[in-house]
Design an enzyme around this catalytic site. Structure first.
Site, PDB file in Angstrom:
ATOM      1  N   HIS A 117       0.823  -1.201   0.000  1.00 22.73           N
ATOM      2  CA  HIS A 117       0.000   0.000   0.000  1.00 22.73           C
ATOM      3  C   HIS A 117       0.867   1.266   0.000  1.00 22.73           C
ATOM      4  CE1 HIS A 117      -3.832   1.974   0.197  1.00 22.73           C
ATOM      5  NE2 HIS A 117      -3.405   2.751   1.170  1.00 22.73           N
TER       6      HIS A 117
ATOM      7  N   ASP B  18      -8.195  -0.773  -0.330  1.00 13.85           N
ATOM      8  CA  ASP B  18      -8.213   0.604  -0.849  1.00 13.85           C
ATOM      9  C   ASP B  18      -7.279   0.750  -2.055  1.00 13.85           C
ATOM     10  OD1 ASP B  18      -8.466   0.198   1.964  1.00 13.85           O
ATOM     11  OD2 ASP B  18      -8.295   2.330   2.393  1.00 13.85           O
TER      12      ASP B  18
END
Length: 419
Positions: free
Chosen positions: A174, A185
């Protein structure tokens, strides 16, 4: 100074002063004319006789007169929520031809990208996948305006993909500061941009390799983050199993956060806009959308049609019906029905959710400005202070109105229903 020179000087100042006065008067008149035009159709700043997509977009433009202000930014910075709202502006411009929508998008590019292609506040070395999402705005602006500065900025963002650290099987971390961590996400933040950039700029074997890599990101998430019992996906997975939030056996975070699932759904439907029709991975992603939709429908509130901040614990103390996740789920399903990825029968759940948002989460001010309430402002894992992924953590994060992570998906969902 002679008497004549003094008189000339006084005259010049008087003329200059009157010119400034006239200019100010003209500006005020133009502003007043614009305001009266805006209000003319219904006596409101945001006319109530428009569709919900335009009503929300105009409300955002009223709240945030420049697009860099979206998501409550105090100064121009390169961040991801603006891009979701501007995706709606782009589609509204195509639909209505109203120049103010295009100018709003264009202003974002002008403000954030310097003439040499440098991106304001962006730091490549952080390898933060969130930073790729606003690249979608630049892809649109470059296609329209062909400005060299946008191409240079796009090439910088594409360089990030080449250097983004990965897990052992190839999933993107991430962020560099979150080693071995894959968050749902990140699929939305990176994959639509990666796919769109590939479609526009990469050809031949290099394009095939990129498309294969993109599909693999979804395959890996399905393998590592899916809970087979519920069909839901956990917020994140730590391959190293070292994080305090990570299960020591599986590496998974402890809860099903609504918006994380929302990001994942939007990632799948938006990637399919650019993934070639003949790519073998398309069918797999469509199958993931089907199982995903089946799972979220199970956790849709039967009465309100909405979804909770922590999806599988609706009755737990402090849980609430959350706007951003609800809007994202509705968008994912209605777009999938419109595109033929899901059977038409799924429209009922999407419509129930959409009606639930309008009934329970939307309020309209006296001047016609539309608000979306009960948006979770932010949630993540790790960092300082440490976010442990517990149920208590998610339900105690800040709740606010008119978060771009909710208003953007609401505009996009509205556009799909208005087709």
């Amino acid at each position: 100074m002679s008497f004549i020179n003094k008189k000339l000087k006084i005259y010049a100042v008087a003329v200059l002063g009157s010119g400034i006065f006239m200019a100010c008067a003209q500006t005020k008149t133009a502003t007043a004319a614009k305001t009266s035009t805006e209000k003319s159709t219904s006596g409101k700043v945001v006319p109530t006789n428009l569709k919900w997509s335009e009503r929300m977009m105009l409300s955002e433009m009223q709240r945030f007169p420049e697009a860099w202000m979206l998501d409550f930014s105090k100064s121009p910075k390169w961040t991801y929520p603006s891009a979701i709202v501007l995706d709606g502006a782009e589609q509204l411009y195509i639909k209505t031809g109203k120049k103010e929508y295009y100018e709003y998008i264009s202003g974002f590019g002008e403000k954030l990208i310097k003439e040499d292609g440098t991106i304001l506040t962006y730091d490549l070395d952080k390898y933060n996948i969130d930073m790729l999402n606003s690249g979608n705005v630049l892809l649109y602006l470059y296609e329209k305006e062909k400005k060299e500065k946008y191409l240079k900025a796009l090439q910088t963002l594409r360089l990030q993909i080449d250097g983004q650290p990965r897990t052992n099987e190839g999933s993107f971390w991430h962020k560099k500061i979150y080693p071995y961590q894959v968050w749902l996400d990140g699929l939305y933040m990176g994959m639509p941009f990666y796919t769109h950039y590939t479609k526009d700029f990469i050809k031949g074997a290099d394009a095939t390799k990129a498309y294969d890599d993109i599909v693999m990101q979804f395959d890996s998430v399905q393998k590592n983050l899916l809970d087979k019992k519920t069909g839901l996906l956990y917020h994140a997975w730590d391959e190293s199993k070292e994080q305090a939030w990570a299960d020591k056996q599986t590496g998974l975070s402890p809860n099903f956060w609504g918006r994380a699932m929302g990001w994942y759904g939007m990632a799948m439907v938006d990637v399919l806009d650019y993934l070639p029709e003949n790519h073998p991975g398309r069918a797999r992603i469509i199958s993931y959308i089907k199982s995903y939709s089946d799972a979220i429908i199970k956790y849709q509130d039967k009465k309100s049609g909405l979804w909770y901040q922590v999806l599988d614990k609706p009755l737990a103390n402090g849980n609430y019906e959350e706007a951003t996740a609800s809007a994202m789920f509705v968008y994912t399903m209605i777009k999938s029905v419109n595109k033929g990825y899901l059977p038409k029968s799924y429209k009922a759940a999407a419509k129930k959710g959409y009606d639930g948002i309008i009934k329970n989460l939307i309020t309209v001010d006296e001047n016609g400005v539309v608000n979306l309430n009960k948006c979770c402002a932010v949630a993540g894992l790790g960092g300082k202070p440490y976010r442990d992924g517990s149920y208590e953590y998610y339900v105690n994060e800040e709740i606010r109105s008119n978060d771009g992570k909710g208003t953007g998906p609401f505009i996009l969902a509205s556009l799909e229903f208005e087709k």
